[in-house]
Design a protein around this motif. Structure first.
Motif, PDB file in Angstrom:
ATOM      1  N   THR A 142       7.779  -5.511  -5.841  1.00 19.77           N
ATOM      2  CA  THR A 142       9.134  -5.000  -5.638  1.00 19.77           C
ATOM      3  C   THR A 142      10.028  -6.163  -5.258  1.00 19.77           C
ATOM      4  O   THR A 142       9.860  -6.787  -4.211  1.00 19.77           O
ATOM      5  CB  THR A 142       9.150  -3.935  -4.538  1.00 19.77           C
ATOM      6  OG1 THR A 142       8.247  -2.887  -4.886  1.00 19.77           O
ATOM      7  CG2 THR A 142      10.535  -3.352  -4.362  1.00 19.77           C
ATOM      8  N   THR A 143      10.956  -6.450  -6.119  1.00 17.99           N
ATOM      9  CA  THR A 143      11.782  -7.637  -5.925  1.00 17.99           C
ATOM     10  C   THR A 143      13.147  -7.392  -6.538  1.00 17.99           C
ATOM     11  O   THR A 143      13.419  -6.320  -7.095  1.00 17.99           O
ATOM     12  CB  THR A 143      11.118  -8.863  -6.585  1.00 17.99           C
ATOM     13  OG1 THR A 143      11.884 -10.022  -6.294  1.00 17.99           O
ATOM     14  CG2 THR A 143      10.992  -8.684  -8.096  1.00 17.99           C
ATOM     15  N   ALA A 160      -5.849 -14.683   0.711  1.00 20.34           N
ATOM     16  CA  ALA A 160      -6.431 -14.032   1.881  1.00 20.34           C
ATOM     17  C   ALA A 160      -6.278 -12.523   1.816  1.00 20.34           C
ATOM     18  O   ALA A 160      -7.123 -11.781   2.344  1.00 20.34           O
ATOM     19  CB  ALA A 160      -5.788 -14.569   3.157  1.00 20.34           C
ATOM     20  N   LYS A 161      -5.211 -12.054   1.176  1.00 20.08           N
ATOM     21  CA  LYS A 161      -5.039 -10.618   1.002  1.00 20.08           C
ATOM     22  C   LYS A 161      -5.827 -10.096  -0.189  1.00 20.08           C
ATOM     23  O   LYS A 161      -6.186  -8.919  -0.233  1.00 20.08           O
ATOM     24  CB  LYS A 161      -3.558 -10.285   0.863  1.00 20.08           C
ATOM     25  CG  LYS A 161      -2.762 -10.553   2.128  1.00 20.08           C
ATOM     26  CD  LYS A 161      -1.291 -10.232   1.953  1.00 20.08           C
ATOM     27  CE  LYS A 161      -0.521 -10.489   3.243  1.00 20.08           C
ATOM     28  NZ  LYS A 161       0.937 -10.214   3.103  1.00 20.08           N
ATOM     29  N   GLY A 178       1.881  -0.599   0.371  1.00 20.21           N
ATOM     30  CA  GLY A 178       2.368  -0.605   1.741  1.00 20.21           C
ATOM     31  C   GLY A 178       2.818  -1.988   2.157  1.00 20.21           C
ATOM     32  O   GLY A 178       3.663  -2.616   1.529  1.00 20.21           O
ATOM     33  N   THR A 179       2.222  -2.464   3.260  1.00 19.59           N
ATOM     34  CA  THR A 179       2.587  -3.781   3.783  1.00 19.59           C
ATOM     35  C   THR A 179       1.714  -4.892   3.237  1.00 19.59           C
ATOM     36  O   THR A 179       1.863  -6.052   3.615  1.00 19.59           O
ATOM     37  CB  THR A 179       2.485  -3.774   5.321  1.00 19.59           C
ATOM     38  OG1 THR A 179       1.138  -3.436   5.692  1.00 19.59           O
ATOM     39  CG2 THR A 179       3.457  -2.762   5.927  1.00 19.59           C
ATOM     40  N   THR A 180       0.768  -4.555   2.357  1.00 17.90           N
ATOM     41  CA  THR A 180      -0.139  -5.549   1.792  1.00 17.90           C
ATOM     42  C   THR A 180       0.415  -6.041   0.465  1.00 17.90           C
ATOM     43  O   THR A 180       0.326  -5.354  -0.556  1.00 17.90           O
ATOM     44  CB  THR A 180      -1.548  -4.961   1.582  1.00 17.90           C
ATOM     45  OG1 THR A 180      -2.034  -4.460   2.826  1.00 17.90           O
ATOM     46  CG2 THR A 180      -2.496  -6.028   1.054  1.00 17.90           C
ATOM     47  N   SER A 181       1.013  -7.221   0.471  1.00 11.40           N
ATOM     48  CA  SER A 181       1.598  -7.801  -0.738  1.00 11.40           C
ATOM     49  C   SER A 181       0.680  -8.902  -1.235  1.00 11.40           C
ATOM     50  O   SER A 181       0.795 -10.064  -0.823  1.00 11.40           O
ATOM     51  CB  SER A 181       3.006  -8.348  -0.459  1.00 11.40           C
ATOM     52  OG  SER A 181       3.880  -7.309  -0.098  1.00 11.40           O
TER      53      SER A 181
END
Length: 497
Positions: A142-143, A160-161, A178-181
């Protein structure tokens, strides 16, 4: 054609797009490796990129007709991979960019304190293990990217994610949620890219078979590696470097003088990607004379004790012989056991960096006493035994070992000068104390001249790296048996991630 779409063009023969459209080039990079896993290789195959505008219909562009190309994300901690240029993209603002992968394969050093049990076979602590993740999977970013003229977009994978260990469980995830990009996008060129106007990025150490036509050269990687070919034009500033043997391209001032007019020599090229999707050669060097012989590049992950002739690598690049290749079964991320012949030749591929007498710590060697974990080496495979089940493939009678470029992320811990810095927290497979500091040589000079200068990305020319964030490094790793050399790393590229 490097990225197929409704409209495309051969590299180097492009004209301006019509009004209301633009050409968009895509590159792939990576950063932030996991702390407890030493990532040796992480091969992904992007197959499509989907652009969704603020208004109108989303458009999906197939990469290599949907078959995709293979890229090693570990390599892309310091380098950029060219995925292709899409022509005649409607101008406007795009709210999402989605990249689809057909699958992934990871080779890693288990630096955790316990066994990883959810893989087969279980991965013991201190072992190098390989895991395959079937796809497809899509990362939707999302950008807000405004496309009003020819431009470039980078896709960045947070390692790392993407790869993590919780307890004894390994998780591999490429989905943004969610918060994991896991994936993000950014406009090219980067801030402090040290590139000139109209230049988007550098595609470095791009290897394959060279074909010269006048003032242009096409580098076509081996089919096993499956990168898109790149065609680039030479310029008055192009630098022509000697091959590792010191016999090819000496004193050349043109492509034809360096390579001749027939195809067949293997080469390494640093090329500048321009906003219109064309390339200019910054630096180029032969790697192997024609006809090329079976050559495998990889990262040293173990050296067999009680012998001076055997070590093990994880494959990161492949150049098959011009005919009768023995290594067709190898792929990126494959393990390979290397058995040295009697009295092999050791060389260093400097790509023009002025290392002086430092090369002798490797080039004077003839056995594994000159090797260190974490080094990247290219080996000439004269005899080959294919992998059998869980038993790795074997390269026998290896008579030439060339030191090439290790790629990793490290933490700057103090700049001694603009050209000499300390780093620590190297990947676990180096088997070095993570709190110990090692000097890295950064070769200062005018950015873009392609020789004797470290390419800087995200670092203003003439300045040392900042303490944060970490830096992605492509360097020659040269050490003595006692691990006492300073500097031990000689950088061809430093990227502030």
């Amino acid at each position: 054609m490097l990225l197929s779409a409704c409209h495309s063009f051969p590299n180097g023969t492009h004209t301006q797009p019509p009004p209301g459209t633009a050409d968009v080039s895509f590159v792939l990079v990576a950063d932030t490796p996991p702390a407890t896993l030493g990532l040796v290789s992480l091969k992904v195959v992007p197959t499509a990129i989907t652009l969704t505008p603020t208004t109108g219909t989303a458009t999906t562009f197939s990469i290599n007709s949907g078959n995709g190309y293979s890229f090693d994300l570990v390599r892309l901690q310091s380098d950029s991979a060219f995925m292709g240029t899409v022509t005649k993209v409607p101008t406007g603002t795009y709210t999402t960019i989605a990249i689809t992968f057909s699958g992934a394969e990871i080779a890693f050093f288990n630096g955790t304190s316990g066994t990883i049990t959810n893989v087969n076979p279980a991965c013991l602590t201190g072992a190098v293990c390989i895991v395959t993740l079937p796809g497809p999977f899509t990362s939707t970013i999302t950008t807000s990217e405004a496309i009003g003229a020819n431009t470039g977009i980078g896709i960045d994978i947070n390692l790392a994610k993407a790869v993590s260990v919780t307890g004894s469980t390994l998780a591999i995830n490429f989905l943004n949620s969610g918060t994991t990009s896991v994936a993000s996008a950014f406009a090219l060129p980067r801030t402090n890219s040290n590139l000139a106007s109209g230049q988007l990025d550098l595609i470095e150490d791009f290897t394959g078979i060279a074909t010269v036509s006048g003032t242009t050269v096409t580098i076509a990687p081996a089919s096993a590696v499956n990168h898109p070919p790149i065609t680039a034009s030479s310029a008055s500033t192009t630098v022509y470097d000697l091959d590792p043997t010191g016999t090819l391209c000496g004193g050349a001032t043109s492509l034809s003088a360096c390579f001749g007019t027939t195809a067949g020599e293997a080469a390494s090229m640093d090329a500048i990607l321009h906003s219109d999707g064309t390339f200019t050669v910054q630096e180029i060097e032969p790697l192997l004379a024609s006809p090329v012989v079976d050559t495998v590049e990889g990262t040293v992950v173990s050296i067999t004790p009680n012998t001076t002739t055997q070590f093990n690598i994880i494959v990161t690049d492949i150049i098959p012989a011009a005919s009768g290749s023995l290594i067709a079964s190898l792929g990126i991320g494959s393990p390979l056991t290397v058995n040295l012949a009697l009295g092999p030749t050791f060389r260093v591929d400097t790509k023009g960096l002025a290392l002086g007498g430092n090369t002798a710590n490797f080039a004077s060697g003839s056995d594994t006493n000159s090797l260190h974990l974490g080094q990247s080496v290219a080996v000439h495979v004269k005899a080959f035994i294919a992998a059998n089940g869980t038993k790795a493939a074997i390269a026998n009678n290896v008579d030439a070992v060339t030191l090439r470029w290790s790629r990793f992320t490290a933490t700057p811990v103090g700049a001694l000068t603009a050209s000499l810095s300390n780093i620590n927290t190297l990947p676990a497979y180096f088997s070095l104390n993570p709190t110990s500091s090692f000097e890295i040589q950064i070769f200062s000079g005018i950015q873009g001249n392609g020789t004797d200068v470290t390419n800087l990305d995200g670092i203003s020319n003439g300045n040392p790296p900042l303490a944060t964030p970490p830096i992605g490094i492509r360097a020659l790793f040269i050490e003595d048996p006692g691990v006492t050399l300073a500097p031990a790393f000689f950088a061809g590229k430093v990227r502030q991630q």
